[in-house]
Scaffold this motif. Structure first.
Motif, PDB file in Angstrom:
ATOM      1  N   SER A 142       0.996  -1.288  -0.150  1.00 25.34           N
ATOM      2  CA  SER A 142      -0.040  -0.189  -0.188  1.00 25.34           C
ATOM      3  C   SER A 142       0.933   1.236   0.200  1.00 25.34           C
ATOM      4  N   SER A 143       0.229   2.478  -0.884  1.00 22.87           N
ATOM      5  CA  SER A 143       1.021   3.583  -0.441  1.00 22.87           C
ATOM      6  C   SER A 143       1.931   3.616  -1.372  1.00 22.87           C
ATOM      7  N   SER A 170      -2.575  -1.435  -2.937  1.00 21.77           N
ATOM      8  CA  SER A 170      -3.886   0.010  -2.581  1.00 21.77           C
ATOM      9  C   SER A 170      -3.042   1.199  -2.890  1.00 21.77           C
ATOM     10  N   SER A 171      -3.457   2.527  -2.772  1.00 25.85           N
ATOM     11  CA  SER A 171      -3.225   3.235  -2.730  1.00 25.85           C
ATOM     12  C   SER A 171      -1.697   3.785  -3.630  1.00 25.85           C
ATOM     13  N   TYR A 207      -0.318   7.573  -1.840  1.00 16.63           N
ATOM     14  CA  TYR A 207      -1.933   8.435  -0.819  1.00 16.63           C
ATOM     15  C   TYR A 207      -1.381   9.844   0.423  1.00 16.63           C
ATOM     16  N   ASN A 249      -8.228   1.634  -5.650  1.00 16.80           N
ATOM     17  CA  ASN A 249      -7.287   3.408  -5.051  1.00 16.80           C
ATOM     18  C   ASN A 249      -6.231   3.131  -5.766  1.00 16.80           C
ATOM     19  N   ASN A 307      -4.851   8.052  -3.920  1.00 13.04           N
ATOM     20  CA  ASN A 307      -6.041   8.445  -3.009  1.00 13.04           C
ATOM     21  C   ASN A 307      -5.846   9.343  -2.600  1.00 13.04           C
ATOM     22  N   PHE A 324      -6.794  12.703   0.367  1.00 15.96           N
ATOM     23  CA  PHE A 324      -7.435  12.827   1.096  1.00 15.96           C
ATOM     24  C   PHE A 324      -7.217  14.395   1.507  1.00 15.96           C
ATOM     25  N   ALA A 379     -12.435   1.929  -7.520  1.00 12.96           N
ATOM     26  CA  ALA A 379     -11.503   3.177  -7.651  1.00 12.96           C
ATOM     27  C   ALA A 379     -10.241   3.387  -8.105  1.00 12.96           C
ATOM     28  N   SER A 403      -8.669   7.826  -5.823  1.00 12.85           N
ATOM     29  CA  SER A 403      -9.846   7.929  -4.774  1.00 12.85           C
ATOM     30  C   SER A 403     -10.264   9.038  -4.314  1.00 12.85           C
ATOM     31  N   TYR A 438     -15.572   9.886  -1.848  1.00 16.58           N
ATOM     32  CA  TYR A 438     -15.879   9.382  -0.244  1.00 16.58           C
ATOM     33  C   TYR A 438     -16.810  10.209   0.029  1.00 16.58           C
TER      34      TYR A 438
END
Length: 663
Positions: free
Chosen positions: A192-193, A219-220, A227, A247, A254, A256, A275, A282, A310
């Motif tokens: 991830s990331s 993911s991400s 991320y 993501n 991702n 945010f 996503a 995302s 989201y």
């Protein structure tokens, strides 16, 4: 160094590095920061120093070599900050390294000798939690870093992977910055990331950064950043392949509460889950002046710009678009229309390459936010080496877009670069043919043919007066791609210099494409009336009725051909010539434009077609733009044709009687 895409795909976090699937991967299984590597390089990081830039107004250290960059990574991974403990701030479980310190790169770096340990970590490679973030300022100063390889790891894979792993500012008012650096020819994988430039950021500003390598994770996963919470990302792009599970985004996986502006993606983005977005996978962010032209695919919540928003979050998407192939609606959020622009979806691919579209308030917006003075640039219809297939690019990467540099396949510069000398070049003769026939086996062979006519140097003296290669045949042996440089049409009536000096050097031979294609034929627009008779072939004329020139069995695809007058996909001007079994799928700009032939006089055009759509300022025809005393048989057009004065689906204009049959 050239590296193929998909060297090693992420397989649920497990990697077998013994597989022969990483092209030019590090031959050493150690990392740059390992003691064995230090021994091999003859350095000791416990006693290593960086050169300080004493001319800088703030504390700045120079990154002058691969070893310098590896040392920076080593200091964070081993919790041993360069310059002493004052260059590290601890808050709870988080350790922030080099806040208010700048590192400046002084040249292009190549990390392909060893595996790379990202700068800044949240976990050790053994899986132990270790929150040690890079919190300073890194200025690539416009240089690149190539050969960044990160193994995927085991179980769920290594998290926080990229050139930088974990980057966090001390606060929203004391942000970390990564700027002016490009990651090229690299393969970055993890759990991830995972991002091409940075795996994970927080309270960070990323600007003027790009990635052209492949990025793979779970993911991400993003082309530039994996991320990105509470940060700012501006003037960044990705052209590499990005793939993961969920993501997954072309620029950011991702995002945010992050501001994104002036970013784009042209690479392929794919996810096995949901996503997945062309720019962001995302998002709960503000996204402005961004676009995607790459293909996007996934399994649920897929968007051309944003894959998933989201629920209940604040997300603003303005002045964005996507082209290419995507499984969702305009604006990026699947099944949703953003700002009422769905009506433009059908023509989006063409409009996205049109600067006027951005500036026309009736089609786009009234605030003119796309800044083409200092931020964005267009170089419409230029070859791939100049710009990205007609889409706008960022001016901050000026070395990537030499707007005013026009290089032709026939130029000495190209010959030098390719290691050929056209003055001493030869073509392979087909000795099995009943007539004199030369083989066109490469792009260079075709460029040489063009060069001989433009420079009045007929190969093997096959010339009579202004007619080149009458009674001589050329046979193409494979598909050719001319996207690297601008194309000089074969056969001319005007030179490119000055106002266009009138010359008479016609292609008068026989060209047989043998069912193959020529792609990415790009011709510059020129100035004034310089550029007459533009196409794969420029001016084709038969020397006499017993030696009729013939162009046959060839397709021109994925091209953009511009000129002043007599512009055609296959031939600009055909006089007393036969054009048969030819087709075009590209587009044009100019006057007297035809999908296959621009202008035709006493010509025979048979079994030809056009599927390209084009809108021009003068007379235009789907197959032939302007013709006299010619015969057109068994031809068709399916492309949209738009012009002024004389416009026809098959023929645009004729001053006298012609014969059109079965069209």
């Amino acid at each position: 160094m050239h590296v193929t895409q998909y060297w090693l795909k992420f397989r649920g976090g497990t990697t077998d590095l013994s597989e022969n699937s990483i092209a030019q991967a590090p031959t050493n299984t150690t990392y740059w920061i390992d003691e064995t590597t230090q021994t091999a390089l003859g350095v000791d990081f416990d006693n290593y120093t960086l050169t300080q830039d004493t001319s800088a107004s703030t504390t700045t250290y120079l990154i002058q070599s691969e070893t310098d960059l590896a040392f920076l990574s080593w200091t964070i991974y081993n919790d041993n900050p360069f310059g002493g403990s004052s260059n590290k701030v601890t808050s709870g479980s988080n350790n922030y390294f080099y806040s208010n310190i700048t590192f400046k790169q002084t040249k292009d770096l190549n990390l392909s000798a060893y595996y790379w340990q990202p700068i800044g970590i949240s976990y050790t490679r053994e899986g132990t939690r270790a929150s040690r973030h890079f919190s300073g300022n890194y200025d690539g100063d416009g240089y690149t870093i190539s050969g960044v390889y990160t193994p995927a790891g085991t179980d769920d894979g290594y998290s926080y992977q990229g050139l930088f792993g974990s980057v966090r500012g001390l606060s929203s008012t004391n942000k970390a910055t990564i700027q002016n650096v490009g990651v090229i020819d690299s393969f970055i994988q993890g759990g991830s990331s995972v991002g091409g430039v940075v795996g994970n950021i927080d309270d960070t500003t990323i600007s003027n950064c790009y990635n052209t390598g492949s990025v793979s994770g779970r993911s991400s996963v993003g082309g530039v950043v994996g991320y990105a919470p509470d940060s700012t990302i501006t003037n960044c792009y990705n052209t590499g392949t990005v793939e993961g599970q969920q993501n997954v985004g072309g620029v950011v996986g991702n995002a945010f509460s992050t501001d994104m502006s002036n970013c784009y993606n042209t690479g392929t983005v794919s996810g096995t889950g949901s996503a997945v977005g062309g720019v962001v996978g995302s998002a709960s962010s503000r996204i402005t002046n961004c676009y995607n032209s790459g293909s996007v695919s996934g399994n649920g919540s897929v968007g051309g710009v944003v894959g998933y928003a989201y629920s209940g979050s604040t997300i603003t998407i303005t002045n964005t678009y996507y082209g290419g192939d995507c499984e969702a609606s305009i604006g990026g959020i699947k099944g949703a229309d953003v700002d009422g622009r769905a009506e433009y979806l059908a023509d989006l691919e063409a409009l996205a390459k049109n600067e006027e579209w951005y500036l026309d308030s009736s089609n786009w917006n009234s605030s003119y936010p796309w800044n083409f003075e200092t931020v964005w640039a267009f170089v419409s219809g230029a070859p791939n080496y100049v710009v990205n297939n007609g889409y706008p690019v960022l001016q901050s990467f000026g070395t990537e877009i030499p707007e005013h540099e026009i290089i032709y396949w026939t130029d000495e510069y190209v010959q030098t670069k390719l290691g050929v000398d056209f003055d001493n070049y030869t073509l392979t003769q087909d000795t099995s043919a009943s007539t004199t026939t030369y083989l066109i086996q490469s792009e260079i062979d075709l460029a040489f043919l063009s060069w001989t006519i433009y420079n009045n140097k007929a190969y093997n003296n096959h010339k009579s007066s202004s007619y080149f290669y009458s009674g001589i045949s050329f046979k193409q042996t494979k598909n050719l791609d001319l996207s690297d440089y601008y194309w000089q049409p074969i056969g001319i009536s005007y030179t490119r210099d000055g106002n266009g000096t009138s010359v008479f050097r016609y292609f008068s031979g026989n060209y047989d494409g043998d069912g193959h294609t020529v792609s990415s034929v790009f011709t510059p627009e020129g100035e004034g009336n310089n550029y007459y008779y533009q196409g794969l072939f420029g001016d084709v004329r038969s020397q006499n009725v017993t030696n009729m020139s013939t162009i046959q069995n060839i397709g021109v695809i994925d091209s953009f051909i511009q000129g002043s007058r007599g512009v055609g996909g296959v031939v600009g001007n055909a006089q007393s010539a036969t054009i048969t079994n030819c087709y075009n799928t590209g587009s044009f700009s100019g006057s007297y434009v035809g999908g296959v032939v621009g202008q035709a006089s006493s010509a025979t055009i048979t079994n030809c077609y056009n599927t390209g759509s084009f809108s021009v300022g003068g007379s235009v025809g789907g197959v032939v733009g302007d013709t006299s005393d010619s015969t057109i048989t068994n031809c068709y057009n399916t492309g949209t044709v738009d012009g002024k004065n004389y416009v026809g689906g098959v023929v645009g204009h004729t001053p006298d009687l012609i014969t059109i049959t079965n069209c």
